[in-house]
Design a protein around this motif. Structure first.
Motif, short mmCIF file in Angstrom:
data_model
loop_
_atom_site.label_atom_id
_atom_site.label_comp_id
_atom_site.label_asym_id
_atom_site.label_seq_id
_atom_site.Cartn_x
_atom_site.Cartn_y
_atom_site.Cartn_z
N ALA A 36 8.56 4.02 -3.77
CA ALA A 36 7.74 2.87 -3.36
C ALA A 36 6.69 2.68 -4.44
CB ALA A 36 7.09 3.14 -2.01
N ILE A 37 6.38 1.41 -4.74
CA ILE A 37 5.39 1.12 -5.79
C ILE A 37 4.55 -0.09 -5.41
CG2 ILE A 37 7.02 -0.29 -7.13
CD1 ILE A 37 5.60 0.95 -9.68
N VAL B 171 2.60 3.62 3.08
CA VAL B 171 4.04 3.79 3.17
C VAL B 171 4.39 5.28 3.18
CG1 VAL B 171 6.20 3.50 1.86
CG2 VAL B 171 4.66 1.55 2.21
N ALA B 172 3.75 6.06 2.32
CA ALA B 172 4.00 7.50 2.28
C ALA B 172 3.66 8.14 3.62
CB ALA B 172 3.21 8.15 1.14
N GLU B 173 2.52 7.76 4.18
CA GLU B 173 2.10 8.30 5.48
C GLU B 173 3.10 7.95 6.58
OE1 GLU B 173 -1.62 7.41 8.39
OE2 GLU B 173 -2.15 7.90 6.30
N LYS B 174 3.53 6.68 6.60
CA LYS B 174 4.50 6.24 7.62
C LYS B 174 5.84 6.97 7.44
CE LYS B 174 5.56 3.52 11.04
NZ LYS B 174 4.93 3.70 12.34
N ALA B 175 6.27 7.12 6.20
CA ALA B 175 7.54 7.81 5.94
C ALA B 175 7.48 9.25 6.43
CB ALA B 175 7.86 7.76 4.44
N ASN C 77 0.84 -1.19 0.00
CA ASN C 77 0.00 0.00 0.00
C ASN C 77 0.88 1.25 0.00
OD1 ASN C 77 -1.56 2.25 0.88
ND2 ASN C 77 -3.05 0.88 1.82
N VAL C 78 1.01 1.87 -1.17
CA VAL C 78 1.86 3.05 -1.31
C VAL C 78 1.42 4.20 -0.40
CG1 VAL C 78 2.48 4.92 -2.91
CG2 VAL C 78 2.72 2.56 -3.61
N ASP C 79 0.12 4.41 -0.30
CA ASP C 79 -0.37 5.51 0.53
C ASP C 79 0.01 5.32 1.99
OD1 ASP C 79 -2.33 7.28 -1.31
OD2 ASP C 79 -2.40 5.18 -1.92
N PHE D 63 2.53 4.75 -7.19
CA PHE D 63 3.89 4.95 -6.67
C PHE D 63 4.03 6.32 -5.99
CE2 PHE D 63 4.13 7.56 -10.32
CZ PHE D 63 5.26 8.36 -10.22
N CYS D 64 5.14 6.46 -5.27
CA CYS D 64 5.56 7.76 -4.74
C CYS D 64 7.08 7.76 -4.66
CB CYS D 64 4.94 8.04 -3.38
SG CYS D 64 5.58 7.06 -2.02
N TRP D 65 7.64 8.96 -4.66
CA TRP D 65 9.07 9.15 -4.41
C TRP D 65 9.19 9.81 -3.05
CZ3 TRP D 65 12.68 11.19 -8.79
CH2 TRP D 65 12.67 10.31 -9.86
#
Length: 128
Positions: free
Chosen positions: A120-121, A83-87, A79-81, A107-109
């Motif tokens: 992440a993808i 991962v982005a939130e956790k990052a 789940n990219v979203d 994805f996100c960078w």
């Protein structure tokens, strides 16, 4: 695209943003014997890197001529979203996305707290 690994947490794709994608393809073709398949992603040219018949990454022209060429690794996640939130919670900056890539996934960078950039993808699941 055929990612080299679909396991969550695995490095699955390598992408070069190049100041000259044509020169980069000529160089890597000679050095590693890579072949390239042109496609269009988000209305822009993209070149799939093919090694021994397997898609292993891509090359894209840099959007800014002065931007230095660089490689980015893509990590497969569920789940990219999330991962982005956790990052973000852990001090990262989200540089791009999360955003969908039509027919491929989402994805996100991100830039980690030490300044390193990684992507992440989440790949679309193949129809069963």
């Amino acid at each position: 695209m055929n990612p080299t690994s679909s396991s969550s947490g695995s490095l699955s794709w390598h992408e070069l943003t190049a100041s000259s994608s044509e020169e980069a393809m000529a160089f890597y073709s000679e050095v590693f014997g890579w072949r390239f398949k042109p496609i269009v992603v988000a209305n822009a040219p993209y070149h799939i890197i093919i090694n021994d018949g397997i898609d292993i990454g891509g090359i894209v022209q840099s959007p800014a001529p002065a931007m230095p060429s660089n490689w980015t690794g893509y990590i497969t996640v569920t789940n990219v979203d999330a991962v982005a939130e956790k990052a973000l919670e852990l001090g990262a900056d989200i540089l791009f996305g999360p955003e969908d890539i039509v027919g491929i996934g989402r994805f996100c960078w991100l830039k980690d707290p030490q300044g390193a950039i990684i992507a992440a993808i989440s790949y679309l699941q193949a129809a069963k």
